[in-house]
Design an enzyme around this catalytic site. Structure first.
Site, PDB file in Angstrom:
ATOM      1  N   HIS A  48     -67.996 -12.652 -31.627  1.00 48.80           N
ATOM      2  CA  HIS A  48     -68.437 -13.841 -32.383  1.00 48.80           C
ATOM      3  C   HIS A  48     -67.646 -15.041 -31.845  1.00 48.80           C
ATOM      4  O   HIS A  48     -67.697 -15.342 -30.659  1.00 48.80           O
ATOM      5  CB  HIS A  48     -68.207 -13.544 -33.868  1.00 48.80           C
ATOM      6  CG  HIS A  48     -68.842 -14.488 -34.837  1.00 48.80           C
ATOM      7  ND1 HIS A  48     -69.733 -15.479 -34.485  1.00 48.80           N
ATOM      8  CD2 HIS A  48     -68.720 -14.591 -36.206  1.00 48.80           C
ATOM      9  CE1 HIS A  48     -70.121 -16.134 -35.572  1.00 48.80           C
ATOM     10  NE2 HIS A  48     -69.523 -15.619 -36.622  1.00 48.80           N
ATOM     11  N   HIS A  68     -76.846 -13.006 -26.905  1.00 52.04           N
ATOM     12  CA  HIS A  68     -76.815 -13.418 -28.299  1.00 52.04           C
ATOM     13  C   HIS A  68     -77.754 -12.535 -29.087  1.00 52.04           C
ATOM     14  O   HIS A  68     -78.788 -12.116 -28.574  1.00 52.04           O
ATOM     15  CB  HIS A  68     -77.257 -14.893 -28.425  1.00 52.04           C
ATOM     16  CG  HIS A  68     -76.837 -15.501 -29.716  1.00 52.04           C
ATOM     17  ND1 HIS A  68     -77.571 -15.374 -30.862  1.00 52.04           N
ATOM     18  CD2 HIS A  68     -75.727 -16.223 -30.039  1.00 52.04           C
ATOM     19  CE1 HIS A  68     -76.932 -15.998 -31.837  1.00 52.04           C
ATOM     20  NE2 HIS A  68     -75.822 -16.510 -31.371  1.00 52.04           N
ATOM     21  N   ASP A 104     -70.582 -20.559 -26.176  1.00 49.93           N
ATOM     22  CA  ASP A 104     -69.178 -20.342 -25.847  1.00 49.93           C
ATOM     23  C   ASP A 104     -68.896 -20.364 -24.354  1.00 49.93           C
ATOM     24  O   ASP A 104     -67.745 -20.477 -23.944  1.00 49.93           O
ATOM     25  CB  ASP A 104     -68.699 -19.007 -26.432  1.00 49.93           C
ATOM     26  CG  ASP A 104     -68.586 -19.084 -27.930  1.00 49.93           C
ATOM     27  OD1 ASP A 104     -68.250 -20.172 -28.415  1.00 49.93           O
ATOM     28  OD2 ASP A 104     -68.839 -18.081 -28.607  1.00 49.93           O
TER      29      ASP A 104
HETATM   30  N1  CMC Z   1     -72.772  -8.439 -20.835  1.00 51.05           N
HETATM   31  C1  CMC Z   1     -73.414  -7.312 -20.394  1.00 51.05           C
HETATM   32  N2  CMC Z   1     -74.387  -6.686 -21.095  1.00 51.05           N
HETATM   33  C2  CMC Z   1     -74.715  -7.200 -22.291  1.00 51.05           C
HETATM   34  C3  CMC Z   1     -74.091  -8.361 -22.817  1.00 51.05           C
HETATM   35  C4  CMC Z   1     -73.096  -8.991 -22.037  1.00 51.05           C
HETATM   36  N3  CMC Z   1     -72.478 -10.085 -22.471  1.00 51.05           N
HETATM   37  N4  CMC Z   1     -74.622  -8.646 -24.028  1.00 51.05           N
HETATM   38  C5  CMC Z   1     -75.538  -7.689 -24.268  1.00 51.05           C
HETATM   39  N5  CMC Z   1     -75.612  -6.815 -23.205  1.00 51.05           N
HETATM   40  C6  CMC Z   1     -76.544  -5.704 -23.056  1.00 51.05           C
HETATM   41  C7  CMC Z   1     -76.136  -4.503 -23.899  1.00 51.05           C
HETATM   42  O1  CMC Z   1     -75.310  -3.620 -23.184  1.00 51.05           O
HETATM   43  C8  CMC Z   1     -77.499  -3.899 -24.225  1.00 51.05           C
HETATM   44  O2  CMC Z   1     -77.964  -3.215 -23.076  1.00 51.05           O
HETATM   45  P1  CMC Z   1     -78.887  -1.894 -23.235  1.00 51.05           P
HETATM   46  O3  CMC Z   1     -80.125  -2.338 -23.927  1.00 51.05           O
HETATM   47  O4  CMC Z   1     -79.077  -1.395 -21.850  1.00 51.05           O
HETATM   48  O5  CMC Z   1     -78.072  -0.938 -24.083  1.00 51.05           O
HETATM   49  C9  CMC Z   1     -78.393  -5.120 -24.411  1.00 51.05           C
HETATM   50  O6  CMC Z   1     -77.808  -6.138 -23.585  1.00 51.05           O
HETATM   51  C10 CMC Z   1     -78.491  -5.619 -25.858  1.00 51.05           C
HETATM   52  O7  CMC Z   1     -77.176  -5.801 -26.350  1.00 51.05           O
HETATM   53  P2  CMC Z   1     -76.712  -5.538 -27.835  1.00 51.05           P
HETATM   54  O8  CMC Z   1     -75.253  -5.218 -27.854  1.00 51.05           O
HETATM   55  O9  CMC Z   1     -77.640  -4.551 -28.485  1.00 51.05           O
HETATM   56  O10 CMC Z   1     -76.984  -6.956 -28.474  1.00 51.05           O
HETATM   57  P3  CMC Z   1     -76.391  -7.503 -29.823  1.00 51.05           P
HETATM   58  O11 CMC Z   1     -77.407  -8.423 -30.362  1.00 51.05           O
HETATM   59  O12 CMC Z   1     -75.934  -6.397 -30.714  1.00 51.05           O
HETATM   60  O13 CMC Z   1     -75.070  -8.301 -29.366  1.00 51.05           O
HETATM   61  C11 CMC Z   1     -73.653 -10.047 -28.650  1.00 51.05           C
HETATM   62  C12 CMC Z   1     -75.032  -9.664 -29.204  1.00 51.05           C
HETATM   63  C13 CMC Z   1     -73.468 -11.565 -28.704  1.00 51.05           C
HETATM   64  C14 CMC Z   1     -72.562  -9.401 -29.523  1.00 51.05           C
HETATM   65  C15 CMC Z   1     -73.536  -9.530 -27.184  1.00 51.05           C
HETATM   66  O14 CMC Z   1     -74.538 -10.138 -26.377  1.00 51.05           O
HETATM   67  C16 CMC Z   1     -72.153  -9.759 -26.580  1.00 51.05           C
HETATM   68  O15 CMC Z   1     -71.249  -8.953 -26.804  1.00 51.05           O
HETATM   69  N6  CMC Z   1     -71.946 -10.899 -25.810  1.00 51.05           N
HETATM   70  C17 CMC Z   1     -70.668 -11.222 -25.285  1.00 51.05           C
HETATM   71  C18 CMC Z   1     -69.817 -11.902 -26.367  1.00 51.05           C
HETATM   72  C19 CMC Z   1     -70.269 -13.321 -26.650  1.00 51.05           C
HETATM   73  O16 CMC Z   1     -70.458 -14.128 -25.746  1.00 51.05           O
HETATM   74  N7  CMC Z   1     -70.378 -13.650 -27.969  1.00 51.05           N
HETATM   75  C20 CMC Z   1     -70.679 -15.012 -28.418  1.00 51.05           C
HETATM   76  C21 CMC Z   1     -71.976 -15.122 -29.143  1.00 51.05           C
HETATM   77  S1  CMC Z   1     -72.482 -16.837 -29.356  1.00 51.05           S
HETATM   78  C22 CMC Z   1     -71.291 -17.514 -30.426  1.00 51.05           C
HETATM   79  C23 CMC Z   1     -71.403 -16.996 -31.808  1.00 51.05           C
HETATM   80  O17 CMC Z   1     -72.460 -17.188 -32.437  1.00 51.05           O
HETATM   81  O18 CMC Z   1     -70.452 -16.418 -32.304  1.00 51.05           O
END
Ligand code: CMC
Length: 426
Positions: A266, A307, A365
């Protein structure tokens, strides 16, 4: 009244259940599943991927199209024409202020920026090198000790004063955290400065020397606060709502939001982006880190990418990139090697099939950290800045909930532990 209905057939029940479907003004319809509890049935949705936890009129996001609206106004227009305090007013009150209302609001916030002198003593209990978010959780929670007994959360006026105090005091506390880490004296706020100028003054000036605040940097700071002001039912806002649903003190609720924001998935991501760029070191290692991000056996993720809601460009990232260019030009840092590497990383990731297929784009971010670093804000303080910007959103959601009908938030579970068993005889 819901005109549309969803039909649900459950094994073991003769009747087909009719569940009402509600239409929002825009966005997806939602199915009202509340009647299931009466049948002893529950829905299963870890991470709230398919669950609307509340009704809200504050912010709308269309993640597929990259749209973010506050009270109907697109974020790009607010970033261009509004400022943080006006946007805070909009979030809280539902409409943009008239010039007189704005002047009064700015004056009120300005006159609430000081914190109780005794609050300064709380800092001494923290190690000098404590993480700023750890201190922030503590001192914002401590505000509840100063404003508790006289506070009636069911009184609109009391809730408004709590909102003013929180928006006004967050930058003061954020700057105090920095000064404490630095071992420098706290700087009192100055009422002749704007919100963002005042923050930069409390951060970077000392009693020995008061430098002039750059208007470009103050504008950039204001935009960073504005772009973080709200983001509908994200993890920290939902935490604030959940804590608030018990009738808890609002300052304590905001402290719970700060705790939820801290995580790298987050608000902690802005700090994590910079750490990641540091770790990558130079452009020749980008491919190696992209391979790590794509490797399912490696926990590494590309920070600042992806995201839960946006599967297209985060509209805040687009505005943030523009601000980033302005700040780096003002500071003569256009050739900054870290920025160059970040741009290259972004380009390569955007062209990569893995990221394209999953709709992974840079989020807010990705750029905010680069701007904050250029302004001179230490990496560990980035999430504190995010928390300061998000405060009007948190308090607007808390206020919306308390001002309407609400119930204590109490999710159910799918239990997969032991069935009943006897304590072993000794
Ligand atoms: N790098 C590599 N792979 C990723 C990433 C990433 N940053 N984000 C998602 N994926 C992949 C993930 O491994 C999954 O792949 P598969 O379908 O093959 O298993 C797919 O994309 C979907 O990911 P998810 O974890 O199911 O998606 P989510 O909606 O649960 O998570 C997130 C969203 C923001 C937590 C995630 O994208 C992440 O960890 N990003 C990096 C941290 C980040 O930049 N966070 C800031 C968010 S914006 C500010 C805020 O609102 O707080």
């Amino acid at each position: 009244m819901a005109d549309k209905k969803a039909q649900l057939k459950i094994d073991g029940f003769d009747e087909t259940l009719e569940l009402p479907i509600y239409e929002g003004t825009i966005g997806p319809d939602v199915i009202d599943v509340r009647s299931l509890a009466g049948l002893g049935k529950f829905t299963y949705d870890p991470g709230f991927v398919s669950t609307a936890s509340c009704e809200s009129k504050i912010t709308y996001i269309d993640g597929g199209k990259g749209v973010l609206l506050h009270r109907g106004y697109p974020i790009e227009q607010l970033a261009e024409h509004s400022d943080f305090l006006e946007t805070s007013y909009l979030l809280l009150h539902g409409e943009l202020p008239t010039p007189e209302e704005k002047e009064k609001f700015v004056d009120t916030i300005t006159h609430h920026t000081m914190v109780h002198e005794q609050l300064a003593h709380f800092f001494n209990g923290f190690r000098r090198d404590a993480h700023p978010m750890a201190i922030m959780c503590g001192v914002v929670g401590a505000l509840s000790a100063f404003y508790h007994d006289q506070l009636d959360i069911n009184d609109d006026k009391h809730r408004e004063i709590a909102a003013h105090r929180l928006i006004a005091k967050m930058p003061t506390l954020a700057a105090m955290v920095y000064k404490y880490n630095q071992g420098q004296p706290f700087m009192y706020p100055r009422n002749d400065l704007s919100y963002s100028e005042n923050f930069l003054h409390m951060m970077f000036n000392t009693p020995a020397e008061e430098k002039k605040i750059s208007p470009t940097l103050a504008r950039a700071m204001d935009r960073i606060f504005l772009l973080h002001a709200d983001h509908e039912q994200n993890a920290s806002t939902s935490t604030v709502r959940m804590a608030g649903s018990t009738g808890a003190n609002p300052y304590a609720c905001i402290a719970s939001g700060i705790a939820a924001l801290w995580g790298p998935a987050h608000g902690g991501a802005n700090e994590a982006v910079l750490k990641m760029l540091d770790e990558i070191g130079d452009e020749t290692r980008i491919d190696e880190f992209l391979a790590k991000a794509k490797d399912k056996n490696d926990p590494f993720r590309l920070m600042g990418f992806g995201h839960r809601v946006y599967k297209n460009y985060d509209p805040r990232a687009t505005v943030m990139k523009k601000t980033c260019d302005e700040v780096l030009a003002e500071l003569g840092l256009e050739d900054d090697p870290m920025l160059k590497m970040a741009m290259k990383l972004e380009k390569i990731a955007l062209e990569d099939e893995y990221f394209q297929k999953r709709g992974l784009y840079p989020n807010v971010d990705f750029y905010s950290g680069i701007i904050l670093k250029a302004i001179g804000i230490p990496t560990e303080l980035f999430t504190v800045i995010f928390a300061t910007g998000r405060t009007p959103g948190w308090i607007a959601h808390w206020n919306e909930m308390i001002g309407n009908e609400y119930r204590i938030a109490r999710p159910r579970q799918l239990y997969t532990g032991h069935t009943q068993r006897d304590y072993p005889k000794k």
